[in-house]
Design a protein around this motif. Sequence first.
Motif, PDB file in Angstrom:
ATOM      1  N   THR A 128      10.082   3.577   3.062  1.00 46.64           N
ATOM      2  CA  THR A 128       9.004   3.841   4.016  1.00 46.64           C
ATOM      3  C   THR A 128       8.228   2.565   4.339  1.00 46.64           C
ATOM      4  N   GLY A 129       7.886   1.784   3.301  1.00 45.11           N
ATOM      5  CA  GLY A 129       7.196   0.527   3.527  1.00 45.11           C
ATOM      6  C   GLY A 129       8.022  -0.442   4.348  1.00 45.11           C
ATOM      7  N   PHE A 130       9.327  -0.487   4.083  1.00 44.12           N
ATOM      8  CA  PHE A 130      10.220  -1.343   4.873  1.00 44.12           C
ATOM      9  C   PHE A 130      10.215  -0.938   6.340  1.00 44.12           C
ATOM     10  N   ALA A 131      10.340   0.363   6.603  1.00 42.04           N
ATOM     11  CA  ALA A 131      10.373   0.837   7.988  1.00 42.04           C
ATOM     12  C   ALA A 131       9.046   0.566   8.696  1.00 42.04           C
TER      13      ALA A 131
ATOM     14  N   ARG B 173       0.807  -1.217   0.000  1.00 46.98           N
ATOM     15  CA  ARG B 173       0.000   0.000   0.000  1.00 46.98           C
ATOM     16  C   ARG B 173       0.840   1.267   0.000  1.00 46.98           C
ATOM     17  N   THR B 174       2.109   1.164   0.350  1.00 43.52           N
ATOM     18  CA  THR B 174       2.979   2.329   0.273  1.00 43.52           C
ATOM     19  C   THR B 174       3.539   2.518  -1.125  1.00 43.52           C
ATOM     20  N   VAL B 175       3.873   1.419  -1.793  1.00 46.28           N
ATOM     21  CA  VAL B 175       4.492   1.497  -3.122  1.00 46.28           C
ATOM     22  C   VAL B 175       3.437   1.657  -4.217  1.00 46.28           C
ATOM     23  N   GLN B 176       2.264   1.088  -4.026  1.00 48.20           N
ATOM     24  CA  GLN B 176       1.249   1.047  -5.080  1.00 48.20           C
ATOM     25  C   GLN B 176       0.875   2.431  -5.612  1.00 48.20           C
ATOM     26  N   PRO B 177       0.551   3.427  -4.766  1.00 49.06           N
ATOM     27  CA  PRO B 177       0.199   4.739  -5.336  1.00 49.06           C
ATOM     28  C   PRO B 177       1.360   5.425  -6.036  1.00 49.06           C
ATOM     29  N   VAL B 178       2.583   5.169  -5.594  1.00 53.84           N
ATOM     30  CA  VAL B 178       3.737   5.771  -6.273  1.00 53.84           C
ATOM     31  C   VAL B 178       3.911   5.177  -7.662  1.00 53.84           C
ATOM     32  N   LEU B 179       3.715   3.874  -7.776  1.00 54.84           N
ATOM     33  CA  LEU B 179       3.788   3.237  -9.092  1.00 54.84           C
ATOM     34  C   LEU B 179       2.689   3.761 -10.019  1.00 54.84           C
ATOM     35  N   GLU B 180       1.518   4.006  -9.466  1.00 58.51           N
ATOM     36  CA  GLU B 180       0.425   4.522 -10.285  1.00 58.51           C
ATOM     37  C   GLU B 180       0.727   5.918 -10.821  1.00 58.51           C
ATOM     38  N   ASP B 181       1.485   6.706 -10.043  1.00 63.92           N
ATOM     39  CA  ASP B 181       1.812   8.068 -10.469  1.00 63.92           C
ATOM     40  C   ASP B 181       3.056   8.130 -11.341  1.00 63.92           C
ATOM     41  N   THR B 182       3.783   7.029 -11.449  1.00 62.63           N
ATOM     42  CA  THR B 182       4.995   7.025 -12.267  1.00 62.63           C
ATOM     43  C   THR B 182       4.629   7.134 -13.747  1.00 62.63           C
ATOM     44  N   GLU B 183       5.286   8.013 -14.454  1.00 61.37           N
ATOM     45  CA  GLU B 183       4.981   8.240 -15.864  1.00 61.37           C
ATOM     46  C   GLU B 183       5.557   7.107 -16.714  1.00 61.37           C
ATOM     47  N   LYS B 184       4.685   6.428 -17.442  1.00 60.10           N
ATOM     48  CA  LYS B 184       5.130   5.338 -18.307  1.00 60.10           C
ATOM     49  C   LYS B 184       5.897   5.861 -19.517  1.00 60.10           C
ATOM     50  N   GLU B 185       5.706   7.147 -19.857  1.00 61.80           N
ATOM     51  CA  GLU B 185       6.422   7.701 -21.000  1.00 61.80           C
ATOM     52  C   GLU B 185       7.927   7.677 -20.782  1.00 61.80           C
TER      53      GLU B 185
ATOM     54  N   GLN C 179       9.072   9.712   4.828  1.00 66.79           N
ATOM     55  CA  GLN C 179       7.888  10.246   4.185  1.00 66.79           C
ATOM     56  C   GLN C 179       8.097  11.689   3.730  1.00 66.79           C
ATOM     57  N   THR C 180       8.819  12.488   4.526  1.00 69.03           N
ATOM     58  CA  THR C 180       9.144  13.852   4.111  1.00 69.03           C
ATOM     59  C   THR C 180      10.022  13.849   2.875  1.00 69.03           C
ATOM     60  N   TRP C 181      11.001  12.954   2.847  1.00 72.14           N
ATOM     61  CA  TRP C 181      11.866  12.824   1.680  1.00 72.14           C
ATOM     62  C   TRP C 181      11.070  12.421   0.443  1.00 72.14           C
ATOM     63  N   GLN C 182      10.122  11.504   0.638  1.00 72.39           N
ATOM     64  CA  GLN C 182       9.305  11.062  -0.486  1.00 72.39           C
ATOM     65  C   GLN C 182       8.462  12.206  -1.032  1.00 72.39           C
ATOM     66  N   ARG C 183       7.876  13.014  -0.145  1.00 74.73           N
ATOM     67  CA  ARG C 183       7.070  14.146  -0.605  1.00 74.73           C
ATOM     68  C   ARG C 183       7.917  15.168  -1.353  1.00 74.73           C
ATOM     69  N   LYS C 184       9.142  15.403  -0.873  1.00 76.33           N
ATOM     70  CA  LYS C 184      10.016  16.369  -1.539  1.00 76.33           C
ATOM     71  C   LYS C 184      10.404  15.862  -2.917  1.00 76.33           C
ATOM     72  N   ARG C 185      10.707  14.576  -3.025  1.00 73.10           N
ATOM     73  CA  ARG C 185      11.076  14.020  -4.327  1.00 73.10           C
ATOM     74  C   ARG C 185       9.898  14.073  -5.290  1.00 73.10           C
ATOM     75  N   SER C 186       8.683  13.772  -4.752  1.00 71.50           N
ATOM     76  CA  SER C 186       7.498  13.815  -5.604  1.00 71.50           C
ATOM     77  C   SER C 186       7.232  15.230  -6.081  1.00 71.50           C
ATOM     78  N   GLY C 187       7.419  16.217  -5.195  1.00 74.40           N
ATOM     79  CA  GLY C 187       7.220  17.604  -5.600  1.00 74.40           C
ATOM     80  C   GLY C 187       8.252  18.085  -6.600  1.00 74.40           C
TER      81      GLY C 187
ATOM     82  N   ILE D 133      10.642   5.066  -6.943  1.00 71.41           N
ATOM     83  CA  ILE D 133       9.910   4.342  -5.904  1.00 71.41           C
ATOM     84  C   ILE D 133      10.773   4.023  -4.688  1.00 71.41           C
ATOM     85  N   ALA D 134      12.050   4.378  -4.721  1.00 72.66           N
ATOM     86  CA  ALA D 134      12.945   4.048  -3.605  1.00 72.66           C
ATOM     87  C   ALA D 134      12.477   4.636  -2.276  1.00 72.66           C
TER      88      ALA D 134
END
Length: 296
Positions: A217-220, A175-187, A285-293, A211-212
Amino acid sequence: MSSSVTLALHGSEALDAPPRKRAAKRVLPGFNLTLGYTVFYLSLIVLIPLSALVLKTFSLTWPQFVEAVTAPRVLASYRLTFGASLFAAAVNVVFGLLVAWVLVRYDFPGKKIADALVDLPFALPTAVAGISLTALLAGNGWIGQYLEPLGVQLAFNPNGVVIALIFIGLPFVVRTVQPVLEDTEKELEEAAMCLGATRWQTFTKVIFPAIAPALLTGFAMAFARAIGEYGSVIFIAGNMPMVSEITPLIIIGKLEQYDYAGATAVASVMLGISFVLLLVINALQTWQRKRSGASS
């Protein structure tokens, strides 16, 4: 005459002035009231019980505290609890990523059922999970009866602990990785393939960096969940001292022996480790949000 001109000027200024914004209506009350309620609720539910735990531990002297938390039986439970939790979280990272990948990238019959089954460990009581795993993996179980003659024993030893922790920790990674994969651009993947990259290069250079943070985050989260697991483990572990006894069971045993100070001492060690893990999870999680932004 002058008064009429003045009124006309004021009227024109009033028409030219921008309209005043109405104060936004909030559903909840003001900040002070909600903050006070939040602090009160957290104090009642979290801070006061934890404070009682720490204060009870302070009834021990420092040598008594060290003796309680470093007894050979307690150290053996630390090794099993943290070792099994670490191994189970690492396994869940690999297979959780595979499950999330299949659910996101492929369409197949029964996909919604498979997606719902991922959340089963969340909804299933931990004791029921432990009994179910024992019924499957014990020597007379559905699976264990075929494995035990081959010398493979999965129940009533540390192997059972690892299996139970893998079962309850898998949804955290998926459930942590799934939404990130969905937002990853296939292009980006298609562009990498067009430039001659192999599948492995596309995964390591394009997909994995995206997705790293979610994987970490999922591991922790899976690791932190496994450390405090009790219900699903005690049925399948065997609970043999120095062999398959987890730290939460040590705490329960001390409580049954009315050694409240010793139980709170061991619990304080677990609390400190859990607090550090919580800080790590929040940082990830903060790192993930910064990378996503930054990527968007």
